[in-house]
Design a protein around this motif. Structure first.
Motif, PDB file in Angstrom:
ATOM      1  N   GLY A  68      36.052  47.855  36.015  1.00 13.18           N
ATOM      2  CA  GLY A  68      35.770  48.659  34.911  1.00 13.18           C
ATOM      3  C   GLY A  68      35.544  47.518  33.706  1.00 13.18           C
ATOM      4  O   GLY A  68      34.713  46.693  33.671  1.00 13.18           O
ATOM      5  N   THR A  69      36.612  47.404  32.946  1.00  9.32           N
ATOM      6  CA  THR A  69      36.739  46.369  31.864  1.00  9.32           C
ATOM      7  C   THR A  69      37.331  45.196  32.176  1.00  9.32           C
ATOM      8  O   THR A  69      37.738  44.505  31.290  1.00  9.32           O
ATOM      9  N   GLY A  70      37.902  45.253  33.242  1.00  7.86           N
ATOM     10  CA  GLY A  70      38.764  44.138  33.835  1.00  7.86           C
ATOM     11  C   GLY A  70      37.894  43.017  34.160  1.00  7.86           C
ATOM     12  O   GLY A  70      36.739  43.051  34.245  1.00  7.86           O
ATOM     13  N   THR A  71      38.482  41.914  34.784  1.00  9.10           N
ATOM     14  CA  THR A  71      37.859  40.711  34.966  1.00  9.10           C
ATOM     15  C   THR A  71      37.031  40.992  36.443  1.00  9.10           C
ATOM     16  O   THR A  71      37.598  41.175  37.608  1.00  9.10           O
TER      17      THR A  71
END
Length: 379
Positions: A68-71
């Motif tokens: 998702g918004t992770g690396t």
């Protein structure tokens, strides 16, 4: 009054100029051949400019959940890919005769030869495709230039080889009308197929479809131009007969009657059956092969029941790779023109498509579920 009779040697004898050639069926796989990725049987032409082996890339779908918004860096997904190799072989045939025999003949021998050779070529490819559908996938390529079918032929395979194939493809084989009939030993699984409960019926067809949809990797239906999805099942005469009986009530009650509906009703017209998103095509030679080639299946079922395979196919079930399309040939050693010969030659390879599984060892048949059903011959 004395009447003159004609001597036998002086009687006019008229022969039909056209030989009534034995009926030879067109290749029944032809409508499902094509060059697109969507085709049931893929046609490949990469070796027409030369070469012995053809590489056919197969790519699996992405199975990761992503981020998702992770690396995302460092969390990329590998593409599951494999290169299936196909080797071509040569197939040739010809007829030859002396001018003295041509002179005696009341028919145009060589006018008939080319259609006969054409029929031979169609039969040869049809039979090779049947052997390929029934063969066991193998990364070992044929060693002879006379071999056109890639893989281990079913009847030539050892019990160990059949068991390995059966185990590696447990999610895409079906024995009769119950998934529970499966056994890791192929011969034992066949003995679970009985002539009462395990014939080819509409229930069998639905189960085959569910097996195909649940297989990993999935077997994809081919799509028509208008967006509809279809699987195709190839069945022999005896299995097709049993399915036809099973579908008789549905066809009687559900098929159109008005607007010349009878012309398309399978109760009255021969041809493919259509049911539950599946086209069922009769290939009579499948039954013939059980009698003459895959003879171990003749008594393989419960109480020595006859078993016939049904090939339930989606996209890229098999491949036909061309090195040289069929072409006419003529004999050159003609004894000063006294001997004449015409022939045909072609170079191709045919195989059931397969891919090495992510476990690094299993060879999965890519686009086909192999079903085994009891199919007695007519008494």
């Amino acid at each position: 009054m004395s009447l003159t009779t004609v001597s036998d040697n002086n009687k006019l004898v008229r022969y039909v100029q056209e030989i009534n050639r034995e009926y030879v069926r067109e290749n029944l796989f032809s409508p499902y051949m094509g060059t697109s990725l969507n085709a049931i049987i893929r046609l490949k032409h990469e070796l027409k400019a030369g070469g012995q082996d053809m590489n056919i890339p197969l790519v699996g779908k992405l199975n990761g959940t992503g981020v998702g918004t992770g690396t995302l860096v460092g969390n990329e997904e590998n593409i599951d890919n494999y290169g299936m190799r196909l080797r071509i072989g040569w197939a040739r045939n010809a007829i030859a005769t002396k001018k003295s025999e041509q002179q005696k003949s009341s028919v145009d021998l060589f006018g008939e030869a080319k259609p006969l050779l054409s029929d031979w070529g169609k039969e040869r490819q049809r039979d090779d495709l049947l052997n390929a559908f029934m063969s066991l996938p193998s990364e070992t390529l044929p060693s002879s230039d006379d071999t056109t079918v890639n893989g281990v032929l079913y009847e030539a395979a050892t019990a160990s080889q059949r068991n390995t194939w059966n185990s590696q493809n447990s999610d895409r084989v079906l024995y009769g009308n119950a998934v529970g009939n499966y056994n890791a030993t192929h011969a034992t699984a066949l003995t679970a197929v009985d002539s009462t409960n395990d014939t080819f019926t509409k229930s069998s067809l639905g189960l085959l479809k569910r097996v195909a949809k649940g297989a990993t990797p999935k077997i994809r239906p081919f799509k028509t131009a208008d967006g509809y999805e279809w699987f195709v099942a190839f069945a022999g005469t005896n299995a097709f007969r049993d399915l036809q009986v099973s579908l008789e009530t549905i066809n009687k009650d559900a098929r159109a009657r008005e607007g010349r509906g009878m012309d398309n009703n399978p109760l009255f017209q021969d041809g493919d059956l259509l049911y539950n998103g599946v086209i069922i095509r009769e290939v009579p030679e499948i039954s013939d092969f059980v009698s003459d080639v895959w003879t171990s299946l003749k008594t393989a079922g419960n109480s020595s029941a006859r078993v016939e395979p049904v090939f339930f196919c989606g996209q890229q079930a098999a491949v036909l790779g061309w090195g040289q399309m069929a072409r006419n040939t003529e004999r050159k050693e003609d004894d000063y023109g006294f001997v004449k010969g015409v022939g045909v030659e072609m170079a191709y390879g045919v195989a059931k498509m397969f891919k090495k599984h992510t476990d690094g060892t299993s060879l999965k048949q890519w686009g086909v579920v192999t079903g085994f059903f009891a199919a007695a011959e007519d008494a």
